[in-house]
Design a protein around this motif. Structure first.
Motif, PDB file in Angstrom:
ATOM      1  N   LEU A  53      17.239 -29.581  18.297  1.00  0.00           N
ATOM      2  CA  LEU A  53      17.228 -28.228  18.840  1.00  0.00           C
ATOM      3  C   LEU A  53      16.689 -28.253  20.264  1.00  0.00           C
ATOM      4  N   ALA A  54      17.154 -27.324  21.068  1.00  0.00           N
ATOM      5  CA  ALA A  54      16.624 -27.109  22.415  1.00  0.00           C
ATOM      6  C   ALA A  54      16.650 -25.610  22.666  1.00  0.00           C
ATOM      7  N   ALA A  55      15.688 -25.118  23.428  1.00  0.00           N
ATOM      8  CA  ALA A  55      15.616 -23.688  23.726  1.00  0.00           C
ATOM      9  C   ALA A  55      15.213 -23.482  25.173  1.00  0.00           C
ATOM     10  N   VAL A  56      15.768 -22.449  25.780  1.00  0.00           N
ATOM     11  CA  VAL A  56      15.462 -22.123  27.171  1.00  0.00           C
ATOM     12  C   VAL A  56      15.361 -20.609  27.291  1.00  0.00           C
ATOM     13  N   SER A  57      14.465 -20.144  28.152  1.00  0.00           N
ATOM     14  CA  SER A  57      14.308 -18.704  28.385  1.00  0.00           C
ATOM     15  C   SER A  57      15.194 -18.285  29.546  1.00  0.00           C
ATOM     16  N   LEU A  58      16.117 -17.360  29.287  1.00  0.00           N
ATOM     17  CA  LEU A  58      17.018 -16.874  30.330  1.00  0.00           C
ATOM     18  C   LEU A  58      16.442 -15.621  30.968  1.00  0.00           C
ATOM     19  N   PRO A  59      16.266 -15.604  32.276  1.00  0.00           N
ATOM     20  CA  PRO A  59      15.752 -14.403  32.930  1.00  0.00           C
ATOM     21  C   PRO A  59      16.784 -13.279  32.922  1.00  0.00           C
ATOM     22  N   MET A  60      16.311 -12.052  32.640  1.00  0.00           N
ATOM     23  CA  MET A  60      17.194 -10.892  32.685  1.00  0.00           C
ATOM     24  C   MET A  60      17.359 -10.442  34.138  1.00  0.00           C
ATOM     25  N   GLU A  61      18.205  -9.441  34.355  1.00  0.00           N
ATOM     26  CA  GLU A  61      18.526  -9.008  35.720  1.00  0.00           C
ATOM     27  C   GLU A  61      17.295  -8.564  36.490  1.00  0.00           C
ATOM     28  N   ASN A  62      16.357  -7.888  35.819  1.00  0.00           N
ATOM     29  CA  ASN A  62      15.149  -7.439  36.518  1.00  0.00           C
ATOM     30  C   ASN A  62      14.097  -8.548  36.646  1.00  0.00           C
ATOM     31  N   GLU A  63      14.368  -9.708  36.023  1.00  0.00           N
ATOM     32  CA  GLU A  63      13.515 -10.895  36.085  1.00  0.00           C
ATOM     33  C   GLU A  63      12.113 -10.661  35.529  1.00  0.00           C
ATOM     34  N   ALA A  64      11.889  -9.509  34.926  1.00  0.00           N
ATOM     35  CA  ALA A  64      10.586  -9.222  34.329  1.00  0.00           C
ATOM     36  C   ALA A  64      10.541  -9.675  32.877  1.00  0.00           C
ATOM     37  N   THR A  65      11.681  -9.778  32.247  1.00  0.00           N
ATOM     38  CA  THR A  65      11.751 -10.199  30.850  1.00  0.00           C
ATOM     39  C   THR A  65      12.730 -11.357  30.716  1.00  0.00           C
ATOM     40  N   THR A  66      12.622 -12.041  29.595  1.00  0.00           N
ATOM     41  CA  THR A  66      13.516 -13.159  29.312  1.00  0.00           C
ATOM     42  C   THR A  66      14.049 -13.035  27.893  1.00  0.00           C
ATOM     43  N   VAL A  67      15.138 -13.718  27.632  1.00  0.00           N
ATOM     44  CA  VAL A  67      15.667 -13.815  26.274  1.00  0.00           C
ATOM     45  C   VAL A  67      15.841 -15.298  25.950  1.00  0.00           C
ATOM     46  N   PRO A  68      15.555 -15.683  24.707  1.00  0.00           N
ATOM     47  CA  PRO A  68      15.695 -17.096  24.347  1.00  0.00           C
ATOM     48  C   PRO A  68      17.156 -17.460  24.079  1.00  0.00           C
ATOM     49  N   LEU A  69      17.562 -18.620  24.560  1.00  0.00           N
ATOM     50  CA  LEU A  69      18.873 -19.179  24.262  1.00  0.00           C
ATOM     51  C   LEU A  69      18.642 -20.512  23.576  1.00  0.00           C
ATOM     52  N   VAL A  70      19.236 -20.665  22.394  1.00  0.00           N
ATOM     53  CA  VAL A  70      19.016 -21.849  21.563  1.00  0.00           C
ATOM     54  C   VAL A  70      20.278 -22.695  21.515  1.00  0.00           C
ATOM     55  N   TYR A  71      20.105 -23.988  21.714  1.00  0.00           N
ATOM     56  CA  TYR A  71      21.186 -24.964  21.498  1.00  0.00           C
ATOM     57  C   TYR A  71      20.815 -25.786  20.273  1.00  0.00           C
ATOM     58  N   SER A  72      21.754 -25.961  19.377  1.00  0.00           N
ATOM     59  CA  SER A  72      21.476 -26.742  18.170  1.00  0.00           C
ATOM     60  C   SER A  72      22.520 -27.837  18.013  1.00  0.00           C
ATOM     61  N   GLY A  73      22.064 -29.006  17.569  1.00  0.00           N
ATOM     62  CA  GLY A  73      22.947 -30.131  17.283  1.00  0.00           C
ATOM     63  C   GLY A  73      22.813 -30.514  15.833  1.00  0.00           C
ATOM     64  N   GLY A  74      23.908 -30.972  15.237  1.00  0.00           N
ATOM     65  CA  GLY A  74      23.876 -31.226  13.806  1.00  0.00           C
ATOM     66  C   GLY A  74      24.401 -32.575  13.381  1.00  0.00           C
ATOM     67  N   GLN A  75      24.161 -32.857  12.108  1.00  0.00           N
ATOM     68  CA  GLN A  75      24.719 -34.048  11.480  1.00  0.00           C
ATOM     69  C   GLN A  75      26.236 -34.015  11.498  1.00  0.00           C
ATOM     70  N   ASP A  76      26.797 -32.800  11.618  1.00  0.00           N
ATOM     71  CA  ASP A  76      28.259 -32.642  11.630  1.00  0.00           C
ATOM     72  C   ASP A  76      28.873 -32.956  12.989  1.00  0.00           C
ATOM     73  N   GLY A  77      28.075 -33.384  13.961  1.00  0.00           N
ATOM     74  CA  GLY A  77      28.621 -33.785  15.258  1.00  0.00           C
ATOM     75  C   GLY A  77      28.968 -32.631  16.178  1.00  0.00           C
ATOM     76  N   THR A  78      28.353 -31.471  15.975  1.00  0.00           N
ATOM     77  CA  THR A  78      28.635 -30.315  16.832  1.00  0.00           C
ATOM     78  C   THR A  78      27.374 -29.852  17.551  1.00  0.00           C
ATOM     79  N   VAL A  79      27.599 -29.216  18.718  1.00  0.00           N
ATOM     80  CA  VAL A  79      26.543 -28.528  19.456  1.00  0.00           C
ATOM     81  C   VAL A  79      26.941 -27.063  19.541  1.00  0.00           C
ATOM     82  N   ARG A  80      26.031 -26.179  19.132  1.00  0.00           N
ATOM     83  CA  ARG A  80      26.332 -24.750  19.142  1.00  0.00           C
ATOM     84  C   ARG A  80      25.235 -23.993  19.884  1.00  0.00           C
ATOM     85  N   ALA A  81      25.543 -22.751  20.278  1.00  0.00           N
ATOM     86  CA  ALA A  81      24.597 -21.921  21.036  1.00  0.00           C
ATOM     87  C   ALA A  81      24.376 -20.607  20.305  1.00  0.00           C
ATOM     88  N   TRP A  82      23.139 -20.109  20.402  1.00  0.00           N
ATOM     89  CA  TRP A  82      22.762 -18.864  19.708  1.00  0.00           C
ATOM     90  C   TRP A  82      21.579 -18.235  20.414  1.00  0.00           C
TER      91      TRP A  82
END
Length: 475
Positions: A360-389
């Protein structure tokens, strides 16, 4: 033997430095596998055949001369044999025509006749890598200024079809400071045509700075640990090194015994996962409490680390990541069934993979006003895929990456050009991807990759059993 092992490992999508590692990798993979070995005549490689034949779901087809050492070793072991020396297995008339057609003075040789100076780092990078491998393997007594050990350490990557510049970069990354001091400058000059620049590497046996040991997990430091890399090892220690040059800065013994995954909070608190999937928080590196003085006496509410610890209590996981924010931040956990769960500022869960979440990897994305952030998660699996959520939303439709082998490690960072990630795969490939621009580069270090980390400046760290490497994209 090594050339055969590396070639088979490449085709099977695994990393194996020895026949024992190849057999173990195939034994862990339940898929039915057929291995065909034509023109096999060496008795040593026949031992590999016998070892592979003991793996229940593996079948082998081997071609060998009846006069060879391999045939003598394999004969009499109870395996089915089709001996073309026996007339019952051939059409004699067609056989005679074939023999007549091949007797017109055509000479077949298994040697290329090429000679390589094994103590010349530039020459070995430009030569036939299989020839170099065989020569180093036979010359057990020759050190060649450290080149032989480095080549055999990273040989599976060095033997792939690639440029001499890329081969020089890989060889340089595992050379170590005990090698002939003339070799590193020569390799660095040849590697100037590669996509990556090697900023530093620390290899088993290095003393200045010292090698931090086998790597099980990596994380970039934040807050009081900014500019540092956290390196977890099999000895139950987490070491901090300067990300600029790997100079040692400190170390800490953790209570779990062996950290399997790792994340750092902004106050220096460390969240880690042990090999049994248990989560723990350690605050030994925090420089100061969140409240001090009179404010601390008047407010006895739990600290941020304590609140996160309470949320995570009792949970087990296969992987973890953390996205920083002004609040609690978001801790993300994966499990063996393919689900990903978020705790902290947002509590949410979603099923993303068929089989275990392996990274797993996670990064905080700044919103337009740059005062708040939202988390973006990348996940990798045994099934050989990388997905975002993004927790609180539906996962991104489809996959970001799909390959025929599992993901073993991931990290992500917010860079000047947007979100970027680094993904390590079970076949030894490391990929850097900038999702905003679509730019992508790969690096294959040779040994199995255990952990990766990514700085906001887009430096990539690769942790292995015998080396820790820092790379930067060449501008």
């Amino acid at each position: 033997m090594r050339a055969t092992v590396w070639s088979l490992a490449d085709q099977l999508g695994v990393v194996a430095r020895s026949s024992a590692e190849l057999v173990a990798a195939l034994a862990r993979d339940p898929r039915r596998t057929v291995v065909v070995l034509p023109d096999l005549h060496e008795a040593e490689v026949a031992e590999l055949v016998l070892d592979l034949a003991r793996v229940g779901h593996v079948r082998l087809i081997v071609e060998s001369r009846t006069t060879s050492g391999a045939y003598q070793r394999l004969a009499g072991n109870g395996y089915a044999e089709l001996n073309l020396d026996l007339e019952q297995w051939r059409d004699q008339e067609r056989f005679e025509r074939w023999r007549a057609s091949t007797s017109a003075g055509v000479e077949v040789t298994t040697s290329s006749g090429q000679e390589v100076e094994l103590s010349d780092p530039v020459a070995v990078c430009r030569a036939d890598p299989w020839l170099v491998t065989a020569a180093y393997e036979k010359d057990e007594a020759g050190e060649h200024g450290g080149l032989r050990a480095a080549w055999l350490r990273a040989g599976q990557a060095l033997c792939k079809k690639t440029s001499p510049a890329s081969r020089a970069l890989v060889l340089l990354s595992v050379l170590g400071d005990r090698a002939d001091p003339r070799y590193a400058p020569a390799l660095r000059e040849l590697a100037g045509g590669a996509a990556w620049d090697l900023e530093w590497s620390r290899v088993s046996g290095d003393m200045a700075p010292p090698w931090p040991g086998p790597v099980t997990a990596l994380a970039t430091g934040r807050g009081p640990l900014a500019g540092c890399l956290l390196v977890a090892g099999v000895d139950g220690m987490v070491r901090t090194v300067q990300s600029a040059d790997a100079a040692a800065r400190g170390r800490m013994t953790v209570s779990c015994g062996q950290p399997w995954d790792l994340a750092a909070l902004a106050d220096g608190t460390m969240v880690y996962l042990d090999k049994h999937g248990h989560l723990k928080l350690e605050s030994a590196w925090a420089v100061r409490p969140e409240r001090s003085g009179i404010a601390g006496l008047l407010d006895d509410s739990p600290t941020r680390a304590q609140r996160l610890s309470e949320m995570l209590r009792g949970h087990r996981s296969t992987s973890l990541a953390h996205a920083e924010s002004a609040g609690l931040g978001t801790v993300v956990l994966g499990d063996a069934a393919g689900a990903v769960r978020a705790f902290g500022d947002i509590t949410d869960s979603v099923s993303l993979h068929e089989g275990a979440v392996t990274a797993l990897a996670a990064v905080s994305l700044p919103m337009e006003n740059e005062a708040t952030t939202v988390p973006l998660v990348y996940s990798g699996g045994q099934d050989g895929t990388v997905r975002a959520w993004s927790p609180g939303s539906k996962p991104m439709a489809g996959t970001l990456r799909r390959r025929s082998c599992p993901v073993v490690a991931m990290d992500a960072a917010w860079t000047a050009s947007g979100p970027a990630a680094v993904v390590a795969w079970a076949d030894g490939l490391v990929e850097w991807i900038n999702w905003a621009t679509g730019a992508q580069q790969t690096f294959r270090p040779g040994p199995p990759v255990r952990a990766v980390a990514l700085e906001t400046g887009e430096r990539v760290f690769v942790g292995m059993d015998e080396a820790l490497t820092c790379l930067a994209l060449r501008q």
